[in-house]
Scaffold this motif. Structure first.
Motif, short mmCIF file in Angstrom:
data_model
loop_
_atom_site.label_atom_id
_atom_site.label_comp_id
_atom_site.label_asym_id
_atom_site.label_seq_id
_atom_site.Cartn_x
_atom_site.Cartn_y
_atom_site.Cartn_z
N ALA A 51 0.83 -1.21 0.00
CA ALA A 51 0.00 0.00 0.00
C ALA A 51 0.86 1.26 0.00
N ASP A 52 0.38 2.27 -0.70
CA ASP A 52 1.03 3.58 -0.70
C ASP A 52 0.48 4.49 0.38
N ALA A 53 -0.76 4.23 0.80
CA ALA A 53 -1.42 5.11 1.77
C ALA A 53 -2.55 4.36 2.45
N GLN A 54 -3.03 4.94 3.55
CA GLN A 54 -4.21 4.43 4.23
C GLN A 54 -5.31 5.49 4.17
N LEU A 55 -6.53 5.03 4.06
CA LEU A 55 -7.71 5.89 4.16
C LEU A 55 -8.53 5.33 5.30
N MET A 83 3.79 5.78 6.64
CA MET A 83 3.06 5.98 5.39
C MET A 83 2.05 7.12 5.49
N PRO A 84 1.68 7.70 4.36
CA PRO A 84 0.63 8.73 4.36
C PRO A 84 -0.71 8.15 4.80
N LYS A 85 -1.40 8.93 5.61
CA LYS A 85 -2.70 8.52 6.12
C LYS A 85 -3.70 9.63 5.83
N PHE A 86 -4.86 9.25 5.31
CA PHE A 86 -5.93 10.19 5.02
C PHE A 86 -7.13 9.77 5.85
N VAL A 87 -7.70 10.71 6.56
CA VAL A 87 -8.88 10.42 7.38
C VAL A 87 -10.04 11.25 6.85
N LEU A 118 -2.51 8.68 -6.60
CA LEU A 118 -1.62 7.62 -6.12
C LEU A 118 -1.53 6.48 -7.13
N GLN A 119 -0.41 5.79 -7.13
CA GLN A 119 -0.20 4.67 -8.05
C GLN A 119 -0.48 3.32 -7.40
N GLY A 120 -0.19 3.17 -6.12
CA GLY A 120 -0.34 1.88 -5.45
C GLY A 120 -1.68 1.78 -4.74
N ASP A 121 -1.76 0.79 -3.87
CA ASP A 121 -2.98 0.53 -3.12
C ASP A 121 -3.21 1.61 -2.07
#
Length: 187
Positions: A51-55, A83-87, A118-121
């Motif tokens: 994964a590239d990020a979390q949501l 990793m980048p996290k978006f809430v 983003l390119q990844g998951d």
């Protein structure tokens, strides 16, 4: 374009509430009653590392933000914290966990924009209300479920109230006492 991947611990009767026991659910902690073995640990680590990020929704974000910054010294914790996290939240005022950004506004617009950048998951864990909104908006690309061999009989069910969604099995495996199921969303 990124792929939106929902990952959940879930019981046979669809309950996803409080698998770790950190919330106030009286049946919480049910996931720790089963050994997911090395296969389960690898499944979760591989999923996170790709994964590239979390949501996350606000409730899951607050729980993760309270726990993960205190953990270190292993690849899983390092990735979670770095990793980048978006809430996605209309009520959260501050996102203080490292590399966190609050998303507001229209869910479909904000998440589609995130997927486009983003390119990844983009990994979504827990966050039941958010997951149902993402399914309703047709934004989920894949579901990864770790199914625990237990029936709780009550608790928050992940898909309660979700719109009908066609899924295609991609992979089924065994991880200790649990079963892993990867499903693609057919839309």
């Amino acid at each position: 374009m990124g792929k939106l991947v929902v990952t959940e611990f879930i019981t046979l009767d669809g309950v996803f509430e409080d698998p770790g026991g950190a919330e106030s659910f009286d049946l919480g902690g049910w996931a720790f009653k089963f050994d997911r073995g090395n296969e389960g640990d690898k499944f979760k680590l591989d999923e996170l590392m790709s994964a590239d990020a979390q949501l996350l929704g606000r409730t899951t974000y607050e729980g993760f933000a309270a726990a993960w910054p205190r953990m270190s010294g292993n690849p899983f914790a390092e990735k979670m914290n770095g990793m980048p996290k978006f809430v996605f939240s209309g009520t959260l005022q501050e996102a203080s966990w490292n590399n966190s950004t609050i998303l507001r506004g229209d869910l479909a617009t904000e998440v589609q924009s995130l997927k486009d950048r983003l390119q990844g998951d983009v990994l979504v864990a827990g966050s039941g209300q958010l997951v149902r909104g993402l399914l309703d908006a047709g934004l989920v690309d894949e579901l990864r479920l770790m199914v625990f061999p237990t029936i709780l009989g009550r608790g928050k069910q992940l898909f309660d109230g979700a719109r009908p969604t066609a899924l295609r099995p991609v992979e089924v495996g065994r991880a200790g006492a649990t079963t892993t199921i990867v499903l693609a969303v057919d839309e």
